[in-house]
Each structure stands twice: as C-alpha cells, then as structure tokens.
Design a protein around this motif. Sequence first.
Motif, short mmCIF file in Angstrom:
data_model
loop_
_atom_site.label_atom_id
_atom_site.label_comp_id
_atom_site.label_asym_id
_atom_site.label_seq_id
_atom_site.Cartn_x
_atom_site.Cartn_y
_atom_site.Cartn_z
N ARG A 31 40.10 -20.31 18.60
CA ARG A 31 40.06 -18.93 18.74
C ARG A 31 40.34 -18.03 17.27
N PHE A 32 39.47 -17.33 16.91
CA PHE A 32 39.39 -16.57 15.86
C PHE A 32 39.42 -14.96 16.36
N ASP A 33 40.47 -14.60 16.10
CA ASP A 33 40.68 -12.96 16.63
C ASP A 33 41.83 -12.22 15.55
N PRO A 34 41.11 -11.50 14.57
CA PRO A 34 39.65 -10.92 14.68
C PRO A 34 38.80 -12.05 14.01
N PRO A 35 37.53 -12.24 14.06
CA PRO A 35 36.80 -11.06 14.75
C PRO A 35 36.62 -10.94 16.24
N GLY A 36 36.72 -12.02 16.93
CA GLY A 36 37.21 -11.92 18.37
C GLY A 36 35.97 -13.33 18.91
N LEU A 37 36.36 -14.29 18.50
CA LEU A 37 35.44 -15.55 18.82
C LEU A 37 36.55 -16.41 19.54
N LEU A 38 36.07 -17.01 20.72
CA LEU A 38 36.90 -17.92 21.38
C LEU A 38 35.83 -19.40 21.76
N PHE A 39 36.15 -20.45 21.50
CA PHE A 39 35.33 -21.49 21.71
C PHE A 39 35.85 -22.59 22.67
N PHE A 40 34.92 -23.07 23.64
CA PHE A 40 35.18 -24.06 24.35
C PHE A 40 34.46 -25.26 24.09
N ASP A 41 34.65 -26.40 24.33
CA ASP A 41 33.86 -27.64 24.14
C ASP A 41 33.18 -28.09 25.34
N LEU A 42 31.96 -28.06 25.68
CA LEU A 42 31.24 -28.62 26.87
C LEU A 42 30.43 -30.05 26.46
N LEU A 48 30.65 -20.39 23.06
CA LEU A 48 31.19 -19.20 22.10
C LEU A 48 31.41 -17.97 23.07
N LEU A 49 32.35 -17.61 23.24
CA LEU A 49 32.81 -16.37 23.82
C LEU A 49 33.07 -15.46 22.78
N ASP A 50 32.12 -14.13 22.51
CA ASP A 50 32.10 -13.43 21.52
C ASP A 50 32.03 -11.78 21.87
N ARG A 51 32.78 -11.03 21.31
CA ARG A 51 32.73 -9.60 21.55
C ARG A 51 31.13 -9.04 21.51
N ASN A 52 30.62 -9.64 20.40
CA ASN A 52 29.20 -9.19 19.75
C ASN A 52 28.00 -9.98 20.26
N ALA A 53 28.24 -10.95 21.17
CA ALA A 53 27.09 -11.63 21.60
C ALA A 53 26.38 -10.91 22.75
N PRO A 54 25.27 -10.99 23.08
CA PRO A 54 24.58 -10.39 24.05
C PRO A 54 25.04 -11.41 25.51
N SER A 55 24.74 -10.73 26.67
CA SER A 55 24.98 -11.82 28.01
C SER A 55 23.97 -12.81 27.95
N ALA A 56 24.44 -13.73 28.47
CA ALA A 56 23.49 -14.94 28.63
C ALA A 56 23.72 -15.23 30.17
N LEU A 57 22.64 -16.06 30.65
CA LEU A 57 22.97 -16.69 31.85
C LEU A 57 23.00 -18.09 31.59
N LEU A 58 24.25 -18.73 31.54
CA LEU A 58 24.67 -20.00 31.80
C LEU A 58 24.55 -20.58 32.87
N TYR A 59 23.97 -21.91 32.84
CA TYR A 59 24.05 -22.93 33.93
C TYR A 59 25.04 -24.06 33.67
N LEU A 60 26.08 -24.14 34.42
CA LEU A 60 27.08 -25.15 34.12
C LEU A 60 26.95 -26.52 35.00
N ARG A 61 26.95 -27.54 34.76
CA ARG A 61 26.92 -28.74 35.60
C ARG A 61 28.51 -28.86 35.88
N VAL A 62 28.71 -28.99 37.36
CA VAL A 62 30.12 -29.25 37.88
C VAL A 62 30.08 -30.38 38.89
#
Length: 122
Positions: A31-42, A48-62
């Motif tokens: 996590r880097f805040d600021p600038p507002g970045l949060l990372f998960f490993d898939l 990357l969860l980011d305040r400045n990123a556009p919305s994306a449609l993620l498909y996650l395998r479960v």
Amino acid sequence: MRLTQVAQHADDLDRAAEFYQRLLGSPPVARFDPPGLLFFDLDGVRLLLDRNAPSALLYLRVDDVAAAIARLGTGTVVVSEPHVIFTHEDDALGPAGHDEWQAFVKDPEGNTVGLIAFAPRA
C-alpha cells in the motif's frame, strides 16, 4: 507476453481492501498512501486498486461461485446470481467436460466484478 497488472478504481482504499481481502482470501501485498495505491497478488498478476484508475470489469476465477458470494457476507450487491453460462466441449476456453459458472457482484466502490468457476458437468 503475459499480463502483469490490472487496475481498478477505488475511492476508499480501506473499504476496498476489506472487500477484496474477503473475496480473494489473502491480504494486500503493498500500500502506498499517498498517492492512494493498494496491491493484491493474483497468482503473479498484480491487482492495483487506485483512486485515479478507471473502472474495469474484472473476472476472477474462484473455486465455487456461490461460496465466494457467501464469503463476502450480507450486504453484498449481487448483480447476477450464480448460473451456468457455458458447457466446455473442448479445452479452448476452459476444461473440457466442465460447466462454467458465473455470477456478478458489486464491490463497495460500485465496480462490477465477475466470478467464474469450473465444475465437472453434472
């Protein structure tokens, strides 16, 4: 070539971290805040969860779509309940002889997230 990172919009990193940690079953890796970045490993791909990123449609395998929704708990907005979307006759897009289950939920930031699981054909 291989996919390295996918970005998803998140205004509230704490709220997003809680949701994705429940869904993925693992905590954020950075996590880097600021600038507002949060990372998960898939499995080697960074989410990357980011305040400045556009919305994306993620498909996650479960492993199990219904179980993943249950793990998210009450209050989760289910856009589309678990259902079989396709039966794989060959291995072109999924394992042969398996049904592909999908469901869609909203994360707390308003993004739609697709959940996919493969189950042997009944």
